[in-house]
Design a protein around this motif. Sequence first.
Motif, PDB file in Angstrom:
ATOM      1  N   GLY A   1      -6.398   2.099   7.064  1.00  0.00           N
ATOM      2  CA  GLY A   1      -7.035   1.892   5.776  1.00  0.00           C
ATOM      3  C   GLY A   1      -6.103   2.102   4.598  1.00  0.00           C
ATOM      4  N   GLY A   2      -6.658   1.965   3.422  1.00  0.00           N
ATOM      5  CA  GLY A   2      -5.899   1.984   2.175  1.00  0.00           C
ATOM      6  C   GLY A   2      -6.080   0.642   1.495  1.00  0.00           C
ATOM      7  N   GLY A   3      -6.011   0.628   0.163  1.00  0.00           N
ATOM      8  CA  GLY A   3      -6.333  -0.578  -0.588  1.00  0.00           C
ATOM      9  C   GLY A   3      -5.648  -1.834  -0.101  1.00  0.00           C
ATOM     10  N   GLY A   4      -4.325  -1.851  -0.126  1.00  0.00           N
ATOM     11  CA  GLY A   4      -3.590  -3.049   0.269  1.00  0.00           C
ATOM     12  C   GLY A   4      -3.742  -3.387   1.735  1.00  0.00           C
ATOM     13  N   ILE A   5      -3.919  -2.370   2.569  1.00  0.00           N
ATOM     14  CA  ILE A   5      -4.144  -2.603   4.006  1.00  0.00           C
ATOM     15  C   ILE A   5      -5.463  -3.343   4.200  1.00  0.00           C
ATOM     16  CG2 ILE A   5      -4.518  -1.513   6.241  1.00  0.00           C
ATOM     17  CD1 ILE A   5      -1.631  -1.340   5.234  1.00  0.00           C
ATOM     18  N   ASN A   6      -6.505  -2.883   3.517  1.00  0.00           N
ATOM     19  CA  ASN A   6      -7.794  -3.566   3.618  1.00  0.00           C
ATOM     20  C   ASN A   6      -7.705  -4.997   3.104  1.00  0.00           C
ATOM     21  OD1 ASN A   6      -8.954  -1.244   4.639  1.00  0.00           O
ATOM     22  ND2 ASN A   6      -9.761  -0.576   2.662  1.00  0.00           N
ATOM     23  N   VAL A   7      -6.991  -5.191   2.000  1.00  0.00           N
ATOM     24  CA  VAL A   7      -6.816  -6.545   1.466  1.00  0.00           C
ATOM     25  C   VAL A   7      -6.132  -7.428   2.505  1.00  0.00           C
ATOM     26  CG1 VAL A   7      -5.637  -7.935  -0.279  1.00  0.00           C
ATOM     27  CG2 VAL A   7      -6.808  -5.827  -0.941  1.00  0.00           C
ATOM     28  N   ALA A   8      -5.066  -6.918   3.116  1.00  0.00           N
ATOM     29  CA  ALA A   8      -4.336  -7.697   4.123  1.00  0.00           C
ATOM     30  C   ALA A   8      -5.227  -8.047   5.306  1.00  0.00           C
ATOM     31  CB  ALA A   8      -3.106  -6.926   4.591  1.00  0.00           C
ATOM     32  N   ARG A   9      -6.028  -7.093   5.759  1.00  0.00           N
ATOM     33  CA  ARG A   9      -6.905  -7.346   6.896  1.00  0.00           C
ATOM     34  C   ARG A   9      -7.934  -8.422   6.579  1.00  0.00           C
ATOM     35  NH1 ARG A   9      -9.368  -1.813   8.818  1.00  0.00           N
ATOM     36  NH2 ARG A   9     -10.369  -3.230  10.307  1.00  0.00           N
ATOM     37  N   VAL A  10      -8.481  -8.380   5.355  1.00  0.00           N
ATOM     38  CA  VAL A  10      -9.474  -9.377   4.979  1.00  0.00           C
ATOM     39  C   VAL A  10      -8.831 -10.749   4.793  1.00  0.00           C
ATOM     40  CG1 VAL A  10     -11.167 -10.053   3.227  1.00  0.00           C
ATOM     41  CG2 VAL A  10     -11.043  -7.669   3.980  1.00  0.00           C
ATOM     42  N   VAL A  11      -7.676 -10.801   4.122  1.00  0.00           N
ATOM     43  CA  VAL A  11      -6.977 -12.088   3.960  1.00  0.00           C
ATOM     44  C   VAL A  11      -6.694 -12.699   5.323  1.00  0.00           C
ATOM     45  CG1 VAL A  11      -4.813 -13.169   3.238  1.00  0.00           C
ATOM     46  CG2 VAL A  11      -5.961 -11.559   1.711  1.00  0.00           C
ATOM     47  N   HIS A  12      -6.221 -11.876   6.256  1.00  0.00           N
ATOM     48  CA  HIS A  12      -5.935 -12.366   7.614  1.00  0.00           C
ATOM     49  C   HIS A  12      -7.216 -12.863   8.290  1.00  0.00           C
ATOM     50  CE1 HIS A  12      -4.048 -12.597  11.562  1.00  0.00           C
ATOM     51  NE2 HIS A  12      -5.037 -11.871  12.052  1.00  0.00           N
ATOM     52  N   ALA A  13      -8.299 -12.096   8.148  1.00  0.00           N
ATOM     53  CA  ALA A  13      -9.566 -12.494   8.767  1.00  0.00           C
ATOM     54  C   ALA A  13     -10.098 -13.797   8.182  1.00  0.00           C
ATOM     55  CB  ALA A  13     -10.603 -11.383   8.589  1.00  0.00           C
ATOM     56  N   LEU A  14      -9.768 -14.052   6.916  1.00  0.00           N
ATOM     57  CA  LEU A  14     -10.232 -15.269   6.253  1.00  0.00           C
ATOM     58  C   LEU A  14      -9.285 -16.452   6.463  1.00  0.00           C
ATOM     59  CD1 LEU A  14     -11.515 -13.777   2.863  1.00  0.00           C
ATOM     60  CD2 LEU A  14     -12.861 -14.440   4.866  1.00  0.00           C
ATOM     61  N   GLY A  15      -8.236 -16.248   7.260  1.00  0.00           N
ATOM     62  CA  GLY A  15      -7.347 -17.344   7.611  1.00  0.00           C
ATOM     63  C   GLY A  15      -6.112 -17.484   6.742  1.00  0.00           C
ATOM     64  N   GLY A  16      -5.829 -16.488   5.883  1.00  0.00           N
ATOM     65  CA  GLY A  16      -4.667 -16.563   5.014  1.00  0.00           C
ATOM     66  C   GLY A  16      -3.394 -16.066   5.673  1.00  0.00           C
ATOM     67  N   GLU A  17      -2.258 -16.400   5.055  1.00  0.00           N
ATOM     68  CA  GLU A  17      -0.955 -15.950   5.533  1.00  0.00           C
ATOM     69  C   GLU A  17      -0.566 -14.712   4.741  1.00  0.00           C
ATOM     70  OE1 GLU A  17       3.682 -17.539   5.787  1.00  0.00           O
ATOM     71  OE2 GLU A  17       2.028 -18.974   5.607  1.00  0.00           O
TER      72      GLU A  17
ATOM     73  N   ALA B   1       4.247  12.442   6.876  1.00  0.00           N
ATOM     74  CA  ALA B   1       3.259  11.867   7.797  1.00  0.00           C
ATOM     75  C   ALA B   1       2.214  11.072   7.027  1.00  0.00           C
ATOM     76  CB  ALA B   1       2.576  12.971   8.594  1.00  0.00           C
ATOM     77  N   THR B   2       1.880   9.903   7.551  1.00  0.00           N
ATOM     78  CA  THR B   2       0.802   9.093   6.986  1.00  0.00           C
ATOM     79  C   THR B   2      -0.473   9.928   6.911  1.00  0.00           C
ATOM     80  OG1 THR B   2       1.768   7.080   7.897  1.00  0.00           O
ATOM     81  CG2 THR B   2      -0.567   7.003   7.315  1.00  0.00           C
TER      82      THR B   2
ATOM     83  N   THR C   1       0.867  -1.178   0.000  1.00  0.00           N
ATOM     84  CA  THR C   1       0.000   0.000   0.000  1.00  0.00           C
ATOM     85  C   THR C   1       0.901   1.224   0.000  1.00  0.00           C
ATOM     86  OG1 THR C   1      -1.534  -1.253   1.399  1.00  0.00           O
ATOM     87  CG2 THR C   1      -1.971   1.102   1.126  1.00  0.00           C
ATOM     88  N   LEU C   2       0.978   1.910  -1.128  1.00  0.00           N
ATOM     89  CA  LEU C   2       1.897   3.041  -1.249  1.00  0.00           C
ATOM     90  C   LEU C   2       1.347   4.310  -0.620  1.00  0.00           C
ATOM     91  CD1 LEU C   2       3.184   2.494  -4.892  1.00  0.00           C
ATOM     92  CD2 LEU C   2       4.440   2.109  -2.759  1.00  0.00           C
ATOM     93  N   ASN C   3       0.034   4.374  -0.401  1.00  0.00           N
ATOM     94  CA  ASN C   3      -0.558   5.587   0.161  1.00  0.00           C
ATOM     95  C   ASN C   3      -1.641   5.228   1.180  1.00  0.00           C
ATOM     96  OD1 ASN C   3      -0.775   8.361   0.400  1.00  0.00           O
ATOM     97  ND2 ASN C   3      -2.156   8.603  -1.336  1.00  0.00           N
ATOM     98  N   PRO C   4      -1.246   4.596   2.299  1.00  0.00           N
ATOM     99  CA  PRO C   4      -2.237   4.194   3.309  1.00  0.00           C
ATOM    100  C   PRO C   4      -2.869   5.410   3.984  1.00  0.00           C
ATOM    101  CG  PRO C   4      -0.040   3.973   4.199  1.00  0.00           C
ATOM    102  CD  PRO C   4       0.139   4.329   2.750  1.00  0.00           C
ATOM    103  N   ALA C   5      -3.930   5.177   4.721  1.00  0.00           N
ATOM    104  CA  ALA C   5      -4.617   6.275   5.399  1.00  0.00           C
ATOM    105  C   ALA C   5      -5.144   5.831   6.749  1.00  0.00           C
ATOM    106  CB  ALA C   5      -5.781   6.788   4.537  1.00  0.00           C
ATOM    107  N   LEU C   6      -5.036   6.721   7.710  1.00  0.00           N
ATOM    108  CA  LEU C   6      -5.684   6.521   8.996  1.00  0.00           C
ATOM    109  C   LEU C   6      -7.128   6.971   8.829  1.00  0.00           C
ATOM    110  CD1 LEU C   6      -5.465   5.829  12.026  1.00  0.00           C
ATOM    111  CD2 LEU C   6      -4.830   8.226  12.424  1.00  0.00           C
TER     112      LEU C   6
ATOM    113  N   PHE D   1      -1.491   4.613  13.188  1.00  0.00           N
ATOM    114  CA  PHE D   1      -1.859   3.682  12.127  1.00  0.00           C
ATOM    115  C   PHE D   1      -1.204   2.313  12.357  1.00  0.00           C
ATOM    116  CE2 PHE D   1      -1.197   1.552   8.127  1.00  0.00           C
ATOM    117  CZ  PHE D   1      -2.326   1.812   7.374  1.00  0.00           C
ATOM    118  N   GLU D   2       0.095   2.305  12.592  1.00  0.00           N
ATOM    119  CA  GLU D   2       0.815   1.045  12.783  1.00  0.00           C
ATOM    120  C   GLU D   2       0.291   0.283  14.000  1.00  0.00           C
ATOM    121  OE1 GLU D   2       5.309  -0.636  13.722  1.00  0.00           O
ATOM    122  OE2 GLU D   2       5.072   1.390  12.918  1.00  0.00           O
ATOM    123  N   LYS D   3       0.043   0.989  15.095  1.00  0.00           N
ATOM    124  CA  LYS D   3      -0.464   0.319  16.297  1.00  0.00           C
ATOM    125  C   LYS D   3      -1.824  -0.315  16.036  1.00  0.00           C
ATOM    126  CE  LYS D   3      -1.704   0.974  21.148  1.00  0.00           C
ATOM    127  NZ  LYS D   3      -2.954   0.188  20.968  1.00  0.00           N
TER     128      LYS D   3
END
Length: 317
Positions: free
Chosen positions: A38-54, A88-89, A8-13, A69-71
């Motif tokens: 938030g941010g595209g790749g961040i959301n993808v990562a959160r969903v993959v993790h929630a669905l049990g992926g690595e 700054a993010t 995610t090159l441009n994440p957002a809080l 954001f990181e915390k």
Amino acid sequence: MARIATLTLNPALDLSTRTDTVRPTHKLRCAEPRLEPGGGGINVARVVHALGGEVTAVFPCGGPTGATFEKLLRDTGVPVAPVPIAGATRESFTVDETETGEQYRFVLPGPTLDENELEQLLQTVTGGDSPPDYIVASGSLPPGCDPAIFHKLCSLGGKIGARLVVDTSGPALAALEGGCAWLIKPSLREVEELVGRELAGEADQTAAARELRDRGFAEVVVVSLAERGALLVAEGTELRMPAIEVPAGSAVGAGDSMVAGLTLALAAKKSLEEALLYGVAAGAAALLTPGTELTRREDVERLYSAALAKGSTQNRS
């Protein structure tokens, strides 16, 4: 299990809240805000993790908003690989108007990244002792970023044998022409912009997706058709998936959830047809959650199982 990394090159809080009515010049008394990474790749990562992926989320991180954001992202349990930056993010915020059910989304531009920061991000997502099998680059580019950056990412990913999935728009999407990605997921409007014409019917839409593939945008082209489902075109395969009907809710994260479900299913060696269905189910599940809350695993599995039993995919090879 196949490994997935998101960039995610441009994440957002993301800050979300609600108020009775949005009126100009008035002080709008809002409910207690909710903060999420938030941010595209961040959301993808959160969903993959929630669905049990690595999955591992790679992103630039700077300033007080970056620390928050990181915390927050670490608190979700998603493995992270933040890259420090001088800026700054960014922040963004969403306001739900309770009287009408309308949603207002405000997106800020974000920091400019220098060449060293961009290079470190690319090296982080493709490096390490356990390189990913899939790289998902999703979301907007930061201000001033070369739209061709994903070409470089594709080259680096190719060296480690990773498949590149890209979900972006505008110049960054147009710059993918020429054989960069393994899979792209444009909207119908974005496809129309790329081919330079209006796409009135199913035949036109399929032909346009095939054209993008022939022009080297990706080996697999998945077109998001919103309430009409999705279309997938690959070598010798055309799939059209109707939408899964669910009660209308917040659309925040629906596209990212679809990418997450699709990529996770492909990483699990499911067929293109099964993966497309799982992606559509994940996108539909996102509509069941309020505000900026993302997809829940139990909703995805329920919707996927019901649609699989129904056998609603139209497959033309």
